[in-house]
Design a protein around this motif. Structure first.
Motif, short mmCIF file in Angstrom:
data_model
loop_
_atom_site.label_atom_id
_atom_site.label_comp_id
_atom_site.label_asym_id
_atom_site.label_seq_id
_atom_site.Cartn_x
_atom_site.Cartn_y
_atom_site.Cartn_z
N GLY A 61 34.95 -19.80 21.19
CA GLY A 61 34.37 -19.59 19.93
C GLY A 61 33.21 -20.19 19.28
N ARG A 103 38.17 -20.07 16.01
CA ARG A 103 37.88 -18.48 16.93
C ARG A 103 37.85 -17.40 15.97
N ASP A 138 34.46 -15.32 15.33
CA ASP A 138 34.22 -13.90 15.66
C ASP A 138 33.74 -13.22 14.30
N ILE A 191 28.27 -10.19 18.32
CA ILE A 191 29.42 -10.43 18.96
C ILE A 191 29.37 -10.13 20.60
N HIS A 208 28.78 -13.29 23.75
CA HIS A 208 29.82 -13.53 24.79
C HIS A 208 29.23 -12.93 26.09
#
Length: 183
Positions: A56, A162, A166, A175, A179
């Motif tokens: 995260g 995390r 998020d 988001i 990632h």
């Protein structure tokens, strides 16, 4: 009205505050770790860190949301772990967390409402009361949970960081890109 965060609903107020965040400041013991300190027979200190929390942090940094650490204890383990995650500002052995908070505001040229802080105990309250989004881990001190804007559903050292990462990424529509995913 509330919004869905992968971990349950959050209020519209929290969602809007999360959209403004450009810096996340974290406590360590009770947030990155479960708060327990293991001491060996020869004075060595051990802590456990959750890999999801680390992921995260890296996702936040990838999304241009800065991360810093302010902790009351001094530990080489913390220095090593935070440097491995790419956290540039690590303040250890700090009793008054407001001083590094003010330095970080100046350094990043931010307003307090652009900062989130995640903590678990009374020493975190002075900074938590100044930021735009104050967060307490699920197993934090009852008074800190009471005063926080958001209480995570997960415990410290078990993915709470995390969960917050998020939320910040989701609220800012980052988001997937943070990632490395494209849809």
């Amino acid at each position: 009205m509330s919004r869905d965060s992968f971990y349950g609903p959050v209020s519209e107020t929290v969602w809007q505050a999360a959209r403004q965040i450009r810096l996340l400041i974290c406590d360590v013991d009770g947030v990155f770790s479960d708060g327990r300190i293991y001491l060996g027979n020869h004075g060595e200190e051990l802590k456990a860190f959750h890999t999801r929390d680390g992921y995260g942090v890296k996702a936040l940094l990838n999304a241009d949301i800065q991360v810093a650490v302010i902790t009351g204890r001094q530990s080489q383990i913390v220095e090593t772990r935070m440097m491995a995650l790419g956290i540039p500002h690590i303040f250890q052995g700090i009793d008054n967390k407001l001083a590094p908070f003010e330095w970080l505001l100046q350094h990043y040229q931010l307003q307090p409402q652009q900062v989130a802080y995640i903590g678990d105990d009374m020493v975190d309250l002075p900074v938590m009361q100044r930021v735009g989004l104050s967060v307490c881990v699920a197993d934090g001190h009852p008074r800190v949970r009471q005063l926080a804007h958001l209480v995570t559903s997960l415990n410290g050292g078990h993915g709470a960081l995390r969960e917050l990462a998020d939320l910040l990424l989701l609220s800012q529509d980052k988001i997937d890109s943070a990632h490395g995913m494209s849809i």
